[in-house]
Design a protein around this motif. Sequence first.
Motif, mmCIF file in Angstrom:
data_model
loop_
_atom_site.group_PDB
_atom_site.id
_atom_site.type_symbol
_atom_site.label_atom_id
_atom_site.label_comp_id
_atom_site.label_asym_id
_atom_site.label_seq_id
_atom_site.Cartn_x
_atom_site.Cartn_y
_atom_site.Cartn_z
ATOM 1 N N ASP B 217 0.827 -1.203 0.000
ATOM 2 C CA ASP B 217 0.000 0.000 0.000
ATOM 3 C C ASP B 217 0.868 1.263 0.000
ATOM 4 O OD1 ASP B 217 -2.160 -1.612 0.023
ATOM 5 O OD2 ASP B 217 -2.606 -1.358 2.157
ATOM 6 N N PHE B 218 0.312 2.307 -0.545
ATOM 7 C CA PHE B 218 1.026 3.589 -0.517
ATOM 8 C C PHE B 218 0.023 4.737 -0.569
ATOM 9 C CE2 PHE B 218 0.880 5.633 -4.751
ATOM 10 C CZ PHE B 218 0.147 4.677 -5.444
ATOM 11 N N GLN B 219 0.482 5.917 -0.138
ATOM 12 C CA GLN B 219 -0.331 7.137 -0.239
ATOM 13 C C GLN B 219 0.259 7.986 -1.350
ATOM 14 O OE1 GLN B 219 -3.043 7.912 1.213
ATOM 15 N NE2 GLN B 219 -3.176 7.081 3.286
ATOM 16 N N GLY B 220 -0.564 8.323 -2.303
ATOM 17 C CA GLY B 220 -0.102 9.132 -3.419
ATOM 18 C C GLY B 220 0.054 10.597 -3.039
ATOM 19 N N VAL B 221 0.492 11.369 -4.015
ATOM 20 C CA VAL B 221 0.844 12.760 -3.750
ATOM 21 C C VAL B 221 -0.360 13.591 -3.294
ATOM 22 C CG1 VAL B 221 0.533 13.468 -6.177
ATOM 23 C CG2 VAL B 221 2.073 14.760 -4.705
ATOM 24 N N TYR B 222 -1.551 13.261 -3.771
ATOM 25 C CA TYR B 222 -2.711 14.075 -3.409
ATOM 26 C C TYR B 222 -3.175 13.815 -1.980
ATOM 27 C CZ TYR B 222 -3.141 15.333 -8.332
ATOM 28 O OH TYR B 222 -2.910 15.826 -9.591
ATOM 29 N N ALA B 223 -2.875 12.644 -1.458
ATOM 30 C CA ALA B 223 -3.265 12.367 -0.074
ATOM 31 C C ALA B 223 -2.577 13.366 0.844
ATOM 32 C CB ALA B 223 -2.888 10.938 0.300
ATOM 33 N N GLY B 224 -1.295 13.580 0.611
ATOM 34 C CA GLY B 224 -0.553 14.527 1.442
ATOM 35 C C GLY B 224 -0.984 15.953 1.215
ATOM 36 N N GLN B 225 -1.246 16.279 -0.042
ATOM 37 C CA GLN B 225 -1.639 17.662 -0.330
ATOM 38 C C GLN B 225 -3.015 17.990 0.242
ATOM 39 O OE1 GLN B 225 -1.212 18.594 -4.492
ATOM 40 N NE2 GLN B 225 0.967 18.139 -4.490
ATOM 41 N N LEU B 226 -3.910 17.009 0.173
ATOM 42 C CA LEU B 226 -5.251 17.235 0.718
ATOM 43 C C LEU B 226 -5.246 17.229 2.237
ATOM 44 C CD1 LEU B 226 -8.021 15.220 -1.166
ATOM 45 C CD2 LEU B 226 -7.967 17.644 -0.683
ATOM 46 N N ALA B 227 -4.305 16.472 2.821
ATOM 47 C CA ALA B 227 -4.209 16.331 4.278
ATOM 48 C C ALA B 227 -5.472 15.714 4.874
ATOM 49 C CB ALA B 227 -3.887 17.668 4.933
ATOM 50 N N LEU B 228 -6.094 14.807 4.118
ATOM 51 C CA LEU B 228 -7.247 14.077 4.632
ATOM 52 C C LEU B 228 -6.852 12.614 4.851
ATOM 53 C CD1 LEU B 228 -10.192 15.268 2.346
ATOM 54 C CD2 LEU B 228 -9.929 15.706 4.777
ATOM 55 N N PRO B 229 -7.459 11.956 5.815
ATOM 56 C CA PRO B 229 -7.143 10.535 6.027
ATOM 57 C C PRO B 229 -7.820 9.685 4.947
ATOM 58 C CG PRO B 229 -8.796 11.273 7.608
ATOM 59 C CD PRO B 229 -8.423 12.475 6.795
ATOM 60 N N LEU B 230 -7.090 9.327 3.907
ATOM 61 C CA LEU B 230 -7.659 8.576 2.787
ATOM 62 C C LEU B 230 -7.192 7.132 2.840
ATOM 63 C CD1 LEU B 230 -7.024 11.094 -0.147
ATOM 64 C CD2 LEU B 230 -9.066 10.858 1.262
ATOM 65 N N GLU B 231 -8.040 6.247 2.302
ATOM 66 C CA GLU B 231 -7.647 4.846 2.140
ATOM 67 C C GLU B 231 -6.439 4.786 1.211
ATOM 68 O OE1 GLU B 231 -9.110 1.528 2.724
ATOM 69 O OE2 GLU B 231 -9.797 2.638 4.490
ATOM 70 N N PRO B 232 -5.401 4.040 1.577
ATOM 71 C CA PRO B 232 -4.226 4.006 0.692
ATOM 72 C C PRO B 232 -4.515 3.237 -0.594
ATOM 73 C CG PRO B 232 -3.938 2.494 2.510
ATOM 74 C CD PRO B 232 -5.216 3.238 2.779
ATOM 75 N N ASP B 233 -3.737 3.533 -1.612
ATOM 76 C CA ASP B 233 -3.772 2.737 -2.845
ATOM 77 C C ASP B 233 -2.842 1.543 -2.670
ATOM 78 O OD1 ASP B 233 -5.324 3.992 -5.058
ATOM 79 O OD2 ASP B 233 -4.108 5.732 -4.507
ATOM 80 N N SER B 234 -3.047 0.541 -3.499
ATOM 81 C CA SER B 234 -2.068 -0.550 -3.501
ATOM 82 C C SER B 234 -1.331 -0.510 -4.836
ATOM 83 C CB SER B 234 -2.747 -1.903 -3.288
ATOM 84 O OG SER B 234 -3.631 -2.148 -4.330
ATOM 85 N N MET B 235 -0.042 -0.744 -4.777
ATOM 86 C CA MET B 235 0.748 -0.681 -6.002
ATOM 87 C C MET B 235 1.053 -2.092 -6.501
ATOM 88 S SD MET B 235 4.229 1.309 -6.911
ATOM 89 C CE MET B 235 3.438 2.898 -7.001
ATOM 90 N N THR B 236 0.723 -2.307 -7.743
ATOM 91 C CA THR B 236 0.989 -3.591 -8.387
ATOM 92 C C THR B 236 1.802 -3.320 -9.643
ATOM 93 O OG1 THR B 236 -1.114 -4.451 -7.583
ATOM 94 C CG2 THR B 236 -0.072 -5.639 -9.402
ATOM 95 N N ILE B 237 2.902 -4.061 -9.798
ATOM 96 C CA ILE B 237 3.661 -3.923 -11.039
ATOM 97 C C ILE B 237 3.411 -5.160 -11.901
ATOM 98 C CG2 ILE B 237 5.437 -2.417 -10.079
ATOM 99 C CD1 ILE B 237 7.249 -4.825 -9.813
ATOM 100 N N MET B 238 3.487 -4.955 -13.193
ATOM 101 C CA MET B 238 3.206 -6.041 -14.129
ATOM 102 C C MET B 238 4.533 -6.608 -14.642
ATOM 103 S SD MET B 238 0.020 -5.942 -13.837
ATOM 104 C CE MET B 238 -0.671 -7.007 -15.088
#
Lengths: 468, 363
Positions: B217-238
């Motif tokens: 899981d990770f928090q993208g750039v907008y999570a920090g900019q918004l400063a809201l507690p958001l559900e993290p994204d999960s990163m999958t590489i192919m």
Amino acid sequence: MLFSSVTFLYWFLPIVLALYFITPRPGGSLRWRNAILLIASLVFYAWGEPVYVLLMAAEAVSGWLGGLLIDRWRGRPGARAALVCSLAVGIGGLMFFKYADFFLANVNTLFGAGLSLLRLALPIGISFYTFQIMSYTIDLYRGRTAVQRSLAAFCTYVMLFPQLIAGPIVRYVDVEKELTGRRHTPLDFALGARRFIIGLSKKVLIANVLGELADLGKNSTENSLLFAWLYIVAYAFHIYFDFSGYSDMAIGLGRMFGFHFLENFNYPYIARSVTEFWRRWHISLSGWFRDYVYIPLGGNRVAPARHIFNILFVWFLTGFWHGAGWNFILWGLYFALLLLLEKYALHSLLARLPRPFAHAWVALCVLVSWAFFDAPNLAAALAVIGHMFGLGLDMVVGPESLYYLRSYAVPLLLACLGCTPLPARLWGGWAATRRKAALEACAVAVLLLLVTAYLVDGSFNPFIYFRF
Amino acid sequence: MRRENWLTVVFILIIGGFFLLNRLIPAPEISASERRPLKTMPELSVATLISGAFMSDFEDYAADSFALRDGLRSLRAAAVFGLFRQTDKSGLYYDRAVGAGKMEKVDPASLNRVAEKINRLAAGLTDCRLYYAFVPDKSIYAERPLPGFDAAETHRVLAAALGADLTYIDLVAALRAEDFYRTDLHWDQARLGGVLDALGASMGFTPARFTPESLGDFQGVYAGQLALPLEPDSMTIMTAEELERGEARYLGQDGVFQPGPLYDRDGFAGRDPYDVFLRGAQPLIVLENPAASTNKELYIFRDSFSSSLAPLLLPSYARVTLVDLRYIDSRVLAQYVDFAPGADVLFLYSAQILNNDTVLLAG
């Protein structure tokens, strides 16, 4: 330095308050505390104007010297000469730094003179401190106040940081006694702090937010009726909460230091006539022009033609005071015409009109005036006014304006409520109890923390009246 | 205590308390949530005082070094979205379909300038097959209409301004809201099937098959900019066998290519987890596919969106060269790249770059 800045709130203010209140008052003298205020005021001004602070100091010294000479030559022609010289220094400084390029540009346009513009930066607050100095020398000449022999005390009056850069325009006679003999009470400090935080909240939580909406409307490519009205309404609230918020902060800070400045706003948007609007808006400026220009010209106790001239002249000056541009002059003359219309034609009709219609008349007149006020030139102002009345539009409602109406609905509703006396009446009508006091302290804490959060997160924070 | 004194106590506690906290708590050098270095104390000198530079920089420093800053930023976000019920915070929005984002306005003048730059580059690539596409701002897939980006207008302006020898590939119809990370600007590599199909249909290749590998899981750039507690994204590489054998060479600051991985898995723990893909900001990267059954080459003039896309194109080409004109000037490109005749050239930019053309160093 802006009041609504982290630097002011959490560096400057705590240091100045601490230094001021730990400074002793030997024999009840405020000399040392005034010295702290003077030094703080110089730092406050120099923070924004590191060079022009010398100009302000020079104008203050000039006003003080003018006062000494007026007093020395009282009753003789020399007093009049000293007054004229003192006024010439003040008005000359204002003309040079604020209006020189306006005159040069117009000479170039009219005569093709090709004169180079000076492109001087406008010294912050020059219109305010110049008028304060002038009020002192004129009142002194008229015998309405005593001479101030202490340069430090006079400079403290001129440069007092709470009202230095954006008013209210405090007349010397109104603070003369408090300069040397004011009292500091816990009640004054508490009420001053409350007033300061209310003003700060008006500025940061409402004015700045609706200023963003006004900017969005102004710069949008969506040419809709809704956006035209959103822009002008948001701008009307922005300028009111911005300026009245700043006046609240100035009055509150002054009270914390023991000064009692006069009110500058009295819910102008609830006025039932344009005449009443100007009794409620920027009271210190309209009062200044009334007492130092309009009444000396004869006021309304003259023939109608002369009265019309007096009104037009005073409002020409009022418009020009706000900015070196034709749009400001037109803005002033527009109000002159409305005032004359009300005086000579609509007076009795407005008195009989049902309240909603009278309010609508004022709202319409004032909103149209802000189009002149905010426009870079006459063509832009007329375009905005045209859009407000449906001319040259692509649509009535667009997706962008609809989105922003929804997004700013609560701030707009809060602004509507906040520009009426209703919240103060409701609060004032609640009996003073421990619960009310606790709630008030909590509300003040919440507001101050919210304001801090907005400032720390770096938001839109201009201040309209600095340019005057 | 008299009741009015409660006000005084509250006022002094907050003003004085933060004054002391700001002196006692050392300011961090970087903001992890916003992914940016914080302002440091400006230089104090006679020159900076007279020019006013010290004062203006000090205000930025005072705000950046403020105690409990992240908490206060969250308080503001809560007030904006909760108390004042606004639908965005200075252009930063949260939408149920696409998550957090920043509204990106269409700037036709900027689009035209980008088109001019592309036309100048294309004029020197007459032996190549030229394509262009743009990555739409994810706001167009939002549940509630958001003002700002207009894909049709973007296409209209670009199509009118670009040369007729460039073929347009429509990615707008190939993407959905769920193809983008919810807390970040970028698209999710694991959901680029539609994009690969659209590219393959126009450029003449059949997309390869890949195996997903989850990095966490990770928090993208907008999570920090918004400063809201958001559900993290999960990163999958192919991944795919051909990709494991693939090679990447990165142009260094010394002008020499250095080998490196296609996926920098260690980068996932860094400041920007998206740097997993081709190590983030790079001026020039050459991807080689030793197992290729074709000798076709592809050149992509690109931004960060292509970092996650390019590895998926590698199985279809012998070599993929990525040029990021934000970090290398087109006038020095010939020193490092020989465009092979008959190669495919794709100009692929996102809405953010198209509407801010000054970042492209295409002289």
